[in-house]
Write a protein that holds these residues in place. Structure first.
Motif, PDB file in Angstrom:
ATOM      1  N   TYR A  44       0.861  -1.189   0.000  1.00 34.56           N
ATOM      2  CA  TYR A  44       0.000   0.000   0.000  1.00 34.56           C
ATOM      3  C   TYR A  44       0.897   1.239   0.000  1.00 34.56           C
ATOM      4  O   TYR A  44       1.346   1.684   1.054  1.00 34.56           O
ATOM      5  CB  TYR A  44      -0.919   0.002   1.228  1.00 34.56           C
ATOM      6  N   LYS A  45       1.164   1.793  -1.189  1.00 32.11           N
ATOM      7  CA  LYS A  45       2.123   2.905  -1.320  1.00 32.11           C
ATOM      8  C   LYS A  45       1.786   4.114  -0.468  1.00 32.11           C
ATOM      9  O   LYS A  45       2.659   4.764   0.067  1.00 32.11           O
ATOM     10  CB  LYS A  45       2.224   3.337  -2.771  1.00 32.11           C
ATOM     11  N   GLY A  46       0.504   4.436  -0.342  1.00 33.62           N
ATOM     12  CA  GLY A  46       0.109   5.621   0.416  1.00 33.62           C
ATOM     13  C   GLY A  46      -0.181   5.338   1.870  1.00 33.62           C
ATOM     14  O   GLY A  46      -0.650   6.206   2.593  1.00 33.62           O
ATOM     15  N   GLY A  47       0.051   4.120   2.319  1.00 31.93           N
ATOM     16  CA  GLY A  47      -0.267   3.748   3.685  1.00 31.93           C
ATOM     17  C   GLY A  47      -1.705   3.269   3.799  1.00 31.93           C
ATOM     18  O   GLY A  47      -2.370   3.020   2.796  1.00 31.93           O
ATOM     19  N   VAL A  48      -2.189   3.159   5.034  1.00 36.43           N
ATOM     20  CA  VAL A  48      -3.547   2.666   5.294  1.00 36.43           C
ATOM     21  C   VAL A  48      -4.250   3.646   6.216  1.00 36.43           C
ATOM     22  O   VAL A  48      -3.761   3.943   7.303  1.00 36.43           O
ATOM     23  CB  VAL A  48      -3.513   1.263   5.939  1.00 36.43           C
ATOM     24  N   ALA A  49      -5.420   4.132   5.775  1.00 38.50           N
ATOM     25  CA  ALA A  49      -6.219   5.051   6.580  1.00 38.50           C
ATOM     26  C   ALA A  49      -7.364   4.295   7.235  1.00 38.50           C
ATOM     27  O   ALA A  49      -7.870   3.317   6.687  1.00 38.50           O
ATOM     28  CB  ALA A  49      -6.768   6.167   5.712  1.00 38.50           C
ATOM     29  N   ARG A  50      -7.774   4.749   8.406  1.00 41.34           N
ATOM     30  CA  ARG A  50      -8.869   4.105   9.135  1.00 41.34           C
ATOM     31  C   ARG A  50     -10.214   4.392   8.472  1.00 41.34           C
ATOM     32  O   ARG A  50     -11.078   3.547   8.426  1.00 41.34           O
ATOM     33  CB  ARG A  50      -8.895   4.576  10.580  1.00 41.34           C
ATOM     34  N   SER A  51     -10.400   5.614   7.968  1.00 41.15           N
ATOM     35  CA  SER A  51     -11.625   5.963   7.239  1.00 41.15           C
ATOM     36  C   SER A  51     -11.284   6.989   6.171  1.00 41.15           C
ATOM     37  O   SER A  51     -10.208   7.579   6.179  1.00 41.15           O
ATOM     38  CB  SER A  51     -12.700   6.507   8.189  1.00 41.15           C
ATOM     39  N   ALA A  52     -12.210   7.209   5.263  1.00 45.53           N
ATOM     40  CA  ALA A  52     -11.973   8.150   4.170  1.00 45.53           C
ATOM     41  C   ALA A  52     -12.004   9.599   4.644  1.00 45.53           C
ATOM     42  O   ALA A  52     -11.556  10.494   3.939  1.00 45.53           O
ATOM     43  CB  ALA A  52     -13.012   7.936   3.079  1.00 45.53           C
ATOM     44  N   LYS A  53     -12.505   9.841   5.842  1.00 46.96           N
ATOM     45  CA  LYS A  53     -12.662  11.208   6.345  1.00 46.96           C
ATOM     46  C   LYS A  53     -11.449  11.733   7.113  1.00 46.96           C
ATOM     47  O   LYS A  53     -11.424  12.896   7.477  1.00 46.96           O
ATOM     48  CB  LYS A  53     -13.889  11.280   7.256  1.00 46.96           C
ATOM     49  N   VAL A  54     -10.448  10.910   7.377  1.00 46.55           N
ATOM     50  CA  VAL A  54      -9.310  11.362   8.182  1.00 46.55           C
ATOM     51  C   VAL A  54      -8.420  12.294   7.381  1.00 46.55           C
ATOM     52  O   VAL A  54      -8.327  12.205   6.166  1.00 46.55           O
ATOM     53  CB  VAL A  54      -8.481  10.170   8.729  1.00 46.55           C
ATOM     54  N   LYS A  55      -7.769  13.206   8.074  1.00 48.47           N
ATOM     55  CA  LYS A  55      -6.855  14.178   7.474  1.00 48.47           C
ATOM     56  C   LYS A  55      -5.440  13.906   7.962  1.00 48.47           C
ATOM     57  O   LYS A  55      -5.222  13.575   9.126  1.00 48.47           O
ATOM     58  CB  LYS A  55      -7.254  15.603   7.873  1.00 48.47           C
ATOM     59  N   ASN A  56      -4.481  14.091   7.083  1.00 52.21           N
ATOM     60  CA  ASN A  56      -3.079  13.893   7.421  1.00 52.21           C
ATOM     61  C   ASN A  56      -2.572  15.055   8.255  1.00 52.21           C
ATOM     62  O   ASN A  56      -2.707  16.209   7.866  1.00 52.21           O
ATOM     63  CB  ASN A  56      -2.267  13.745   6.139  1.00 52.21           C
ATOM     64  N   LYS A  57      -1.986  14.765   9.409  1.00 53.27           N
ATOM     65  CA  LYS A  57      -1.433  15.811  10.283  1.00 53.27           C
ATOM     66  C   LYS A  57      -0.001  16.164   9.909  1.00 53.27           C
ATOM     67  O   LYS A  57       0.481  17.221  10.241  1.00 53.27           O
ATOM     68  CB  LYS A  57      -1.449  15.346  11.741  1.00 53.27           C
ATOM     69  N   GLY A  58       0.676  15.240   9.247  1.00 55.29           N
ATOM     70  CA  GLY A  58       2.079  15.464   8.897  1.00 55.29           C
ATOM     71  C   GLY A  58       2.223  16.371   7.693  1.00 55.29           C
ATOM     72  O   GLY A  58       1.332  17.144   7.359  1.00 55.29           O
ATOM     73  N   GLY A  59       3.353  16.247   7.026  1.00 55.38           N
ATOM     74  CA  GLY A  59       3.611  17.064   5.845  1.00 55.38           C
ATOM     75  C   GLY A  59       2.831  16.573   4.636  1.00 55.38           C
ATOM     76  O   GLY A  59       1.915  15.773   4.736  1.00 55.38           O
ATOM     77  N   LYS A  60       3.239  17.079   3.476  1.00 60.77           N
ATOM     78  CA  LYS A  60       2.592  16.699   2.229  1.00 60.77           C
ATOM     79  C   LYS A  60       2.847  15.226   1.927  1.00 60.77           C
ATOM     80  O   LYS A  60       3.934  14.711   2.183  1.00 60.77           O
ATOM     81  CB  LYS A  60       3.145  17.533   1.083  1.00 60.77           C
ATOM     82  N   PHE A  84      -4.547   8.587  12.387  1.00 59.63           N
ATOM     83  CA  PHE A  84      -5.378   7.518  11.836  1.00 59.63           C
ATOM     84  C   PHE A  84      -5.018   7.158  10.402  1.00 59.63           C
ATOM     85  O   PHE A  84      -5.815   6.627   9.660  1.00 59.63           O
ATOM     86  CB  PHE A  84      -6.879   7.840  11.965  1.00 59.63           C
ATOM     87  N   ILE A  85      -3.753   7.441  10.015  1.00 59.37           N
ATOM     88  CA  ILE A  85      -3.198   6.972   8.750  1.00 59.37           C
ATOM     89  C   ILE A  85      -1.842   6.344   9.073  1.00 59.37           C
ATOM     90  O   ILE A  85      -0.928   7.029   9.521  1.00 59.37           O
ATOM     91  CB  ILE A  85      -2.998   8.103   7.722  1.00 59.37           C
ATOM     92  N   ALA A  86      -1.743   5.043   8.872  1.00 57.20           N
ATOM     93  CA  ALA A  86      -0.502   4.337   9.172  1.00 57.20           C
ATOM     94  C   ALA A  86       0.427   4.377   7.963  1.00 57.20           C
ATOM     95  O   ALA A  86       0.013   4.082   6.843  1.00 57.20           O
ATOM     96  CB  ALA A  86      -0.802   2.887   9.565  1.00 57.20           C
ATOM     97  N   CYS A  87       1.656   4.756   8.156  1.00 55.00           N
ATOM     98  CA  CYS A  87       2.715   4.740   7.159  1.00 55.00           C
ATOM     99  C   CYS A  87       2.406   5.565   5.913  1.00 55.00           C
ATOM    100  O   CYS A  87       2.658   5.143   4.782  1.00 55.00           O
ATOM    101  CB  CYS A  87       3.037   3.297   6.743  1.00 55.00           C
ATOM    102  N   GLU A  88       1.857   6.769   6.098  1.00 52.81           N
ATOM    103  CA  GLU A  88       1.557   7.602   4.938  1.00 52.81           C
ATOM    104  C   GLU A  88       2.827   8.078   4.265  1.00 52.81           C
ATOM    105  O   GLU A  88       3.830   8.307   4.918  1.00 52.81           O
ATOM    106  CB  GLU A  88       0.674   8.793   5.333  1.00 52.81           C
ATOM    107  N   ARG A  89       2.763   8.161   2.940  1.00 52.81           N
ATOM    108  CA  ARG A  89       3.906   8.668   2.152  1.00 52.81           C
ATOM    109  C   ARG A  89       3.420   9.685   1.162  1.00 52.81           C
ATOM    110  O   ARG A  89       2.399   9.613   0.612  1.00 52.81           O
ATOM    111  CB  ARG A  89       4.566   7.543   1.352  1.00 52.81           C
TER     112      ARG A  89
END
Length: 89
Positions: A44-60, A84-89
């Motif tokens: 999963y290149k973009g990581g795994v989100a818990r729901s479609a409504k979560v927002k990324n707190k980190g950078g771009k 609520f997003i694991a391993c976002e890239r």
């Protein structure tokens, strides 16, 4: 007799709607607990989100995360910034 059939029909409808079915994406997703983010990002290149409504707190981020509550819950330890997003890239 008619009253009994109406009650049974209503009971069946309530029972049918109350059982939760997994979404189509979660039904096809094999729930795997990954060792680290490198292993998770291979699938999963973009990581795994818990729901479609979560927002990324980190950078771009470069990729959109895959949405799956069950997969996120299995890999919750990999969400370092607790957004609520694991391993976002």
């Amino acid at each position: 007799m008619k009253r009994i059939s109406i009650i049974l029909l209503a009971f069946g409808l309530v029972l049918g709607f109350s059982t939760s079915q997994p979404t189509e994406a979660e039904a096809k997703t094999k729930i795997v607990q990954y060792k680290n983010c490198t292993a998770l990002n291979k699938d999963y290149k973009g990581g795994v989100a818990r729901s479609a409504k979560v927002k990324n707190k980190g950078g771009k981020t470069k990729y959109k995360p895959f949405v799956s509550k069950a997969l996120y819950d299995a890999n919750k330890k990999l969400d370092r910034d607790k957004d609520f997003i694991a391993c976002e890239r």
